[in-house]
Design a protein around this motif. Structure first.
Motif, PDB file in Angstrom:
ATOM      1  N   SER C 126       0.844  -1.191   0.000  1.00  0.00           N
ATOM      2  CA  SER C 126       0.000   0.000   0.000  1.00  0.00           C
ATOM      3  C   SER C 126       0.882   1.245   0.000  1.00  0.00           C
ATOM      4  O   SER C 126       2.003   1.227   0.519  1.00  0.00           O
ATOM      5  N   ASP C 127       0.339   2.315  -0.595  1.00  0.00           N
ATOM      6  CA  ASP C 127       1.118   3.549  -0.801  1.00  0.00           C
ATOM      7  C   ASP C 127       0.971   4.462   0.424  1.00  0.00           C
ATOM      8  O   ASP C 127       0.025   5.242   0.527  1.00  0.00           O
ATOM      9  N   ILE C 128       1.935   4.356   1.338  1.00  0.00           N
ATOM     10  CA  ILE C 128       1.820   5.090   2.605  1.00  0.00           C
ATOM     11  C   ILE C 128       1.942   6.601   2.386  1.00  0.00           C
ATOM     12  O   ILE C 128       1.189   7.385   2.989  1.00  0.00           O
ATOM     13  N   ALA C 129       2.875   7.007   1.507  1.00  0.00           N
ATOM     14  CA  ALA C 129       3.000   8.437   1.223  1.00  0.00           C
ATOM     15  C   ALA C 129       1.674   8.957   0.663  1.00  0.00           C
ATOM     16  O   ALA C 129       1.229  10.065   0.991  1.00  0.00           O
ATOM     17  N   GLY C 130       1.021   8.154  -0.146  1.00  0.00           N
ATOM     18  CA  GLY C 130      -0.279   8.532  -0.709  1.00  0.00           C
ATOM     19  C   GLY C 130      -1.355   8.652   0.349  1.00  0.00           C
ATOM     20  O   GLY C 130      -2.191   9.574   0.302  1.00  0.00           O
TER      21      GLY C 130
END
Lengths: 364, 364, 364, 364
Positions: C126-130
């Motif tokens: 999953s895209d944590i920065a996103g």
């Protein structure tokens, strides 16, 4: 082959070889080569002889104890003629005897002098610098060969300064490794002698070892795990520093001798100036069997004291204090001996541990 | 001394000795004594010779590869006269040559026949039962000495049934230990020969070993950690069972040979009936350097393939598949070779791994 | 007590603590505190929640797979109210859903957002920065909590830069240790939240850990051997360098995905941009049981592939390629899968290993 | 994945689980379940409470020392109401006080009685059978919970016979393992209580552990290396036999107490009938700082004595004699204490070692 790579023909292995050999030189105190053999210490005795001597050569050797006698036997079996100076197993080599024997050897028929530095069976140290001085004063060209199996890295030893030609050692005492490596430190003179020596040799031949070592390799499959261990052990020894390490052993030996004295017992070594610091051999009172005493200590305290060897079997037990030892391990060991003496009915004053503690607490 | 007790003069140690020697006999398939020396395998060659032969004795030996040549050199250095049957390093001992040489030796001046069972440098196996048969047919009394360094516990071997007099081995191959133990399995005839053999010997002398082993001890400080390891390793080998273990190695060897064939490459060993199962030596196409290829594989895949030794330096690389190996470790190894061949620009078909997988998946 | 001294209240131990915690910060990429608990990773989930939340608090969580579901269950059992975004276990967190849910939460009743970075059960990242960006854009004050159990030290992760409040991890994946340590990396905001959070807590309480860690100690008996191991592991990781380590894992993951593609099979994770690099979950063709396939691989090749967990039980098997892995170990693993697919009768093209080898040989 | 297979979801692992849990029952002397948590002993305290009690429940606890106080703190933090019987840290639980408190609790509002069996901070043992008797005589239904962290496998303990409901323990004392496992042995009554207890719990929840253990697994990633170690340790303990092991510890404890008496010093525990056998806490003469003494012993003899904890900080030092200890290690330890007392200028007679040796030599 997909597993870890420890290739004893790789450049990385060569680095290890160089470092180990360099560090060994520091411990033997010599810039000259040190050679390793996959063998027990017995093999290193044989290597010293077969590389430098020829069939029928005469060598001078001294009966300082069990290991000196065994080395003599090796020499005899290999076809050398041994001039054997008898002894009572309770002191080191007598320097005046060395001088006398060499003075009598006008024709320089003696090709080597064999001395055990620290006699593991008796705890007596021989004066190697003194032997060298006697040889020099006699102007005698024999090779000087010294067994340092129980002295190296425990008691001061100086291969180069004392003019030793072949020093014999092994891995399992002061170097704190498992058995499996025999060691020869050699002088230029010894290497020169090897070119004309004619005793048959193949496994022990220095020449291929010296040649391969220069490239970082060995002419046999080296015991890699022992080499890694040796590298570690040498690192620890040099980090502590040899002089500090000798003092540490001196202190353990002093404490032990003080305990023996307080027990009212006698050391095997009768010359106070010749006590080694790596072990202490204790003389049993007449009528008491050292091995029976040892058996009791093993049964009751799971501690294995050294047995009397050869001529002093039953007369002597040995307390080791070299290697990885500290004050409280030594104190525990002395407690085991003191309790054992009581259980075995050996006459003694139960004051050895107290005396040793007093010394240990007051010295650093 | 207050620490753990591993006294190599204790009854407990004697039990270990008895168990290890008994189990070793099962692996060599002999009821006769097996002797251990703190040494590399090279030392076990020397022990075989010095215990049974006298200066100037003639021995018959065969140039099957690098290790046969080294053993020959040991014999020469020890003062034996070697009748050397030259070879091309690509097959085992030729049995008709054995018969011829023995037939020509009317006066039975040949005292021993030296054969390397599995030539580590070439991957060729010699037929020991065949050599014995040739000796028996010639009615020749020479001792039969066999090097099993890379065959014991990997390929079927029968000391007693094949009438071998001295089997030479060591700890670091099929026995899966670190280097440090040389081994001799000996026949009654070899022991008898030792009583009249006059080559100088001390360290390698069987007699004190046999005598002390009877009480469970050794005439030298034994490498206790290797003995404990040997005990473990022998337990594992006998639990798996020798025949199962041989089949396991056969399977890995087959898979490897199938891969070599699928790559369109050649084995070093030209006789399909003589392939050993402990390693595979691969012949490099002309114009390609095996060591350059090995260097690429080491750099890129951290895998150390065996180098070509002696005469086949640069012509051969070796894939080991003995000891603790399983299907996927072997498959990974073959992947490393196949990728390396591509990277080194060695002509080949990239089908070796696929062929080996096909074989491994269809056999058990 | 006369033995070796590892006193977990000694100054020497404090040095170890400081060094380990400092190095951990570098691996999590945060200057803020990292806390260790003697626990499994499950415990670290619980610690994150009980320190920052109060009974009845609402948290937002996403059904990305098995471990996200388990974490949700922990939250529920502890008395939190979970807003659960259902999913099909074949992709990471959908960022637009994050935005929608937060936008709908006018009253900021959501106190925390829980995301699993690398879903061990599906291989989806999953895209944590996103997620952070979506939270920032929504101006939402909830805490961001991230599980990095199978991503830390394998896939790029940035606690500070990505504005994570609590990162959850443990010892046995990328840190290459045995299980036994749960980890929380915490932001200042999380620590502040802990002062008003009212979920009952004692064992997991950050406060005494933070207080004692400042002096180099722990409020419990620390698992000293794991701390020593962690020190070693962190040293190795930082010596290799995180970026290099990530590229190494990327390469293994790429090779594996190339093999899966060449086999004509499908990944569990349907979004090519969201593949994690620490493991690969492979989707089984309809009508074929992944566990039956795994059983065959274990029986025949002694290789234990990861099982499908929870909803994807029987539909998925997992190939791990994190930790101490090299090219040939990976190649061997892929050989095992390819042979196993054949033996299990799973439709595939036997070209995966060849394709992976091509990739591995051409990339560095 | 091509490496060694230790799959904690495999049948082989289940066998290990069954064997370990069965053997644990023998050591706790109970046929009822024993549960393991990856945690320190502190966690096992928490597990005992959260599984059986509900917010606001009243528990009876006794200030026998530091660890009793810490357990009280855990209970308080978890929202329980603790009836705290103050004490002077120099004796075990007073049985008449137990009777009085229970007699006064007409409404049975006390839901549990918490007792530390062997107080590590003071060396005082509490009489668990006596507490049970008092509870039975009072007809009180409270659960009996006992901390055996420094008594299990050192001092006689009987979970079933003494009617204990939850026994709390951990891995690093009598079980001789590294820290990392918290343990609960539970009665049927405790398990029944857990079904209605409402303290929030997830990690410590007995239910999934009991359910998974039945199949040989755990609801978390188990610390496999500790389980293997535990299996070994339990094997050793049961081979020696619990009664023999207790006598061995009794003997070491006696020798230590005799030494303390001979030094003219006082034990922390004032009741001679309540001395524990796993450690001895020694009371420092007024005006002397135990930690200054400990610092000297550490500096000079590299021995780490236990510090005084909590209320007895500086007043007490502790000598441990549980686990892997023998006569000479204990003797060495006592030598270190005796020498340290001298160096620190603590008034004493230097006769403790001699007295202890006399005892050790005359008892078996």
């Amino acid at each position: 082959m997909a597993g870890p790579t420890i290739d004893h023909r790789s450049p990385k292995f060569a680095e290890l070889t160089y470092r180990v050999l360099d560090r060994l030189g520091k411990v033997f105190k010599t810039p000259d080569p040190v050679l390793l053999f996959p063998s027990s210490g017995t093999g290193a005795w044989e290597a010293a002889l077969v590389n430098t001597l020829s069939p029928g050569d005469r060598v001078l050797a001294f009966e300082t104890g069990h290991f000196a006698t065994l080395w003599r036997n090796v020499a005899t079996r290999l076809g050398l003629e041994v001039e054997w100076v008898e002894g009572d197993w309770r002191r080191g080599v007598d320097l005046s005897t060395v001088s006398d024997r060499l003075a009598n050897d006008d024709g320089h028929s003696l090709k080597a002098v064999l001395v055990v530095h620290s006699e593991t069976s008796t705890g007596a140290l021989s004066d190697i610098a003194g032997v060298r001085k006697a040889m020099d004063e006699a102007g005698h060209p024999a090779l000087l060969m010294v067994d340092t199996i129980s002295s190296l890295a425990s008691v001061d030893y100086r291969h180069k300064e004392w003019g030793v030609d072949v020093t014999v050692c092994c891995s399992q005492k002061g170097l704190m490794l498992p058995p499996g490596l025999g060691i020869n430190a050699v002088s230029r003179k010894a290497i020169d002698a090897s070119s004309s020596a004619t005793l048959a040799r193949s496994y022990w031949n220095w020449e291929p070892v010296l040649r391969m070592n220069e490239k970082g390799f060995f002419p046999y499959t080296p015991p890699t795990n022992l080499l890694y261990g040796l590298d570690e052990a040498l690192g620890m020894i040099l980090e502590e520093g040899l002089e500090k390490l000798f003092l540490r052993h001196r202190r353990f030996a002093e404490a032990t001798r003080i305990a023996v004295d307080a027990w009212g017992m006698e050391l095997c070594c009768l010359d106070p100036a010749s006590n080694t610091d790596s072990l202490t051999a204790v003389w049993m009172p007449d009528g008491h069997d050292a091995d029976e005493f040892r058996r009791i200590v093993l049964d009751r305290f799971d501690m294995s004291l050294g047995t009397g060897l050869g001529k002093v079997k039953g007369r002597v037990f040995r307390i080791g204090h070299l290697g990885d030892m500290n004050d409280l391990m030594l104190a525990g060991t002395l407690c085991g001996v003191e309790m054992g003496l009581g259980l075995a009915g050996v006459p003694h004053r139960a004051e050895g541990v107290a005396a040793a503690m007093k010394y240990l607490a007051s010295s650093v």
